[in-house]
Scaffold this motif. Sequence first.
Motif, short mmCIF file in Angstrom:
data_model
loop_
_atom_site.label_atom_id
_atom_site.label_comp_id
_atom_site.label_asym_id
_atom_site.label_seq_id
_atom_site.Cartn_x
_atom_site.Cartn_y
_atom_site.Cartn_z
N LEU A 1 0.81 -1.21 0.00
CA LEU A 1 0.00 0.00 0.00
C LEU A 1 0.85 1.27 0.00
CD1 LEU A 1 -2.91 -1.02 2.40
CD2 LEU A 1 -2.99 -0.74 -0.09
N MET A 2 1.98 1.23 0.68
CA MET A 2 2.87 2.39 0.69
C MET A 2 3.38 2.70 -0.71
SD MET A 2 4.97 1.81 4.26
CE MET A 2 6.35 2.75 3.68
N PHE A 3 3.80 1.66 -1.44
CA PHE A 3 4.32 1.88 -2.78
C PHE A 3 3.20 2.14 -3.79
CE2 PHE A 3 8.03 -0.26 -0.93
CZ PHE A 3 9.00 0.66 -1.30
N ALA A 4 2.05 1.55 -3.59
CA ALA A 4 0.92 1.77 -4.50
C ALA A 4 0.42 3.20 -4.40
CB ALA A 4 -0.20 0.79 -4.20
N ALA A 5 0.51 3.80 -3.23
CA ALA A 5 0.03 5.17 -3.04
C ALA A 5 0.76 6.14 -3.96
CB ALA A 5 0.20 5.59 -1.58
N ASN A 6 2.05 5.90 -4.22
CA ASN A 6 2.80 6.79 -5.12
C ASN A 6 2.26 6.72 -6.54
OD1 ASN A 6 4.50 7.93 -3.25
ND2 ASN A 6 6.05 6.33 -3.47
N GLY A 7 1.73 5.57 -6.94
CA GLY A 7 1.14 5.46 -8.26
C GLY A 7 -0.11 6.30 -8.42
N PHE A 8 -0.78 6.57 -7.31
CA PHE A 8 -1.99 7.38 -7.34
C PHE A 8 -1.73 8.80 -6.83
CE2 PHE A 8 -3.46 2.97 -6.79
CZ PHE A 8 -4.17 2.85 -7.98
N ALA A 9 -0.47 9.16 -6.72
CA ALA A 9 -0.11 10.47 -6.18
C ALA A 9 -0.76 11.59 -6.98
CB ALA A 9 1.40 10.63 -6.19
N ASN A 10 -1.11 12.63 -6.28
CA ASN A 10 -1.77 13.76 -6.90
C ASN A 10 -0.74 14.79 -7.33
OD1 ASN A 10 -3.73 15.59 -7.69
ND2 ASN A 10 -3.78 16.52 -5.68
N LYS A 11 -0.46 14.83 -8.61
CA LYS A 11 0.45 15.82 -9.18
C LYS A 11 -0.36 17.02 -9.62
CE LYS A 11 3.59 12.26 -10.78
NZ LYS A 11 4.30 11.70 -11.92
N THR A 12 0.27 18.18 -9.61
CA THR A 12 -0.40 19.39 -10.08
C THR A 12 -0.52 19.35 -11.60
OG1 THR A 12 0.41 20.68 -8.21
CG2 THR A 12 -0.26 21.92 -10.16
N SER A 13 -1.71 19.69 -12.11
CA SER A 13 -1.91 19.77 -13.55
C SER A 13 -2.42 21.17 -13.91
CB SER A 13 -2.89 18.71 -14.03
OG SER A 13 -4.18 18.94 -13.50
N VAL A 14 -2.15 21.57 -15.13
CA VAL A 14 -2.59 22.88 -15.61
C VAL A 14 -3.22 22.75 -17.00
CG1 VAL A 14 -0.81 24.16 -14.33
CG2 VAL A 14 -0.35 23.42 -16.66
N LYS A 15 -4.05 23.72 -17.32
CA LYS A 15 -4.63 23.81 -18.66
C LYS A 15 -4.62 25.28 -19.07
CE LYS A 15 -8.63 22.78 -21.47
NZ LYS A 15 -10.03 22.36 -21.51
N VAL A 16 -4.06 25.55 -20.25
CA VAL A 16 -3.99 26.92 -20.77
C VAL A 16 -5.27 27.19 -21.55
CG1 VAL A 16 -2.75 28.53 -22.27
CG2 VAL A 16 -1.48 26.79 -20.97
N ILE A 17 -5.95 28.29 -21.19
CA ILE A 17 -7.15 28.73 -21.90
C ILE A 17 -6.81 30.06 -22.57
CG2 ILE A 17 -9.59 29.33 -21.69
CD1 ILE A 17 -8.98 26.46 -20.78
N ALA A 18 -6.84 30.05 -23.90
CA ALA A 18 -6.49 31.26 -24.67
C ALA A 18 -7.30 31.25 -25.97
CB ALA A 18 -5.00 31.27 -24.99
N PRO A 19 -7.54 32.44 -26.52
CA PRO A 19 -8.24 32.46 -27.82
C PRO A 19 -7.36 31.85 -28.90
CG PRO A 19 -7.48 34.66 -27.23
CD PRO A 19 -7.20 33.79 -26.06
N GLU A 20 -7.98 31.24 -29.91
CA GLU A 20 -7.21 30.66 -31.01
C GLU A 20 -6.61 31.74 -31.90
OE1 GLU A 20 -9.33 27.70 -33.23
OE2 GLU A 20 -9.98 26.67 -31.40
N LYS A 21 -7.36 32.87 -32.03
CA LYS A 21 -6.92 33.97 -32.89
C LYS A 21 -7.08 35.29 -32.16
CE LYS A 21 -8.40 31.70 -37.15
NZ LYS A 21 -9.25 31.80 -38.33
N ALA A 22 -6.27 36.27 -32.59
CA ALA A 22 -6.39 37.62 -32.03
C ALA A 22 -5.98 38.62 -33.10
CB ALA A 22 -5.51 37.78 -30.80
N GLU A 23 -6.56 39.79 -33.03
CA GLU A 23 -6.20 40.86 -33.94
C GLU A 23 -4.93 41.52 -33.42
OE1 GLU A 23 -8.18 45.04 -35.29
OE2 GLU A 23 -9.52 43.30 -35.16
N LYS A 24 -4.00 41.81 -34.33
CA LYS A 24 -2.71 42.40 -33.95
C LYS A 24 -2.93 43.68 -33.14
CE LYS A 24 1.82 43.57 -35.58
NZ LYS A 24 2.82 43.23 -36.54
N GLY A 25 -2.22 43.77 -32.01
CA GLY A 25 -2.28 44.96 -31.17
C GLY A 25 -3.36 44.94 -30.10
N THR A 26 -4.18 43.89 -30.07
CA THR A 26 -5.25 43.84 -29.06
C THR A 26 -4.74 43.16 -27.78
OG1 THR A 26 -6.11 41.74 -29.91
CG2 THR A 26 -7.10 43.77 -30.77
#
Length: 125
Positions: free
Chosen positions: A17-42
Amino acid sequence: MKTKRTIKTILTLIVFLMFAANGFANKTSVKVIAPEKAEKGTEITIKIEVSHIGNTKGHHTDWVWVKINGEEYKRWEYSPEKLPENQNFTVEFTIKADKDLEIIAEGNCNKHGTKGENKATVKVE
């Protein structure tokens, strides 16, 4: 004899159980949310959604960074004294879109590390 076998079984289970817990460890995850397109200078808003189950003094997201076109642009640092506001939180910023943008973000758990980078691209027209 039966007692020895029971103790061995319990110890084996604990080690497993001690070693199995590392397999389920909670790592930090991220997701980038950005527009696909933008007008120059905005000005555009970039959001980084961060996920990490439980943010306590002993186990928390300790940093999140963002690189734009290969250069570190923003960094958020957390500590036991300054924890993230929740286990799922968003950091955001605005940037002027003068050229195409490659946005890369990553976050880190102080105990288990990171799930890796997340990327988004903004095409500037």
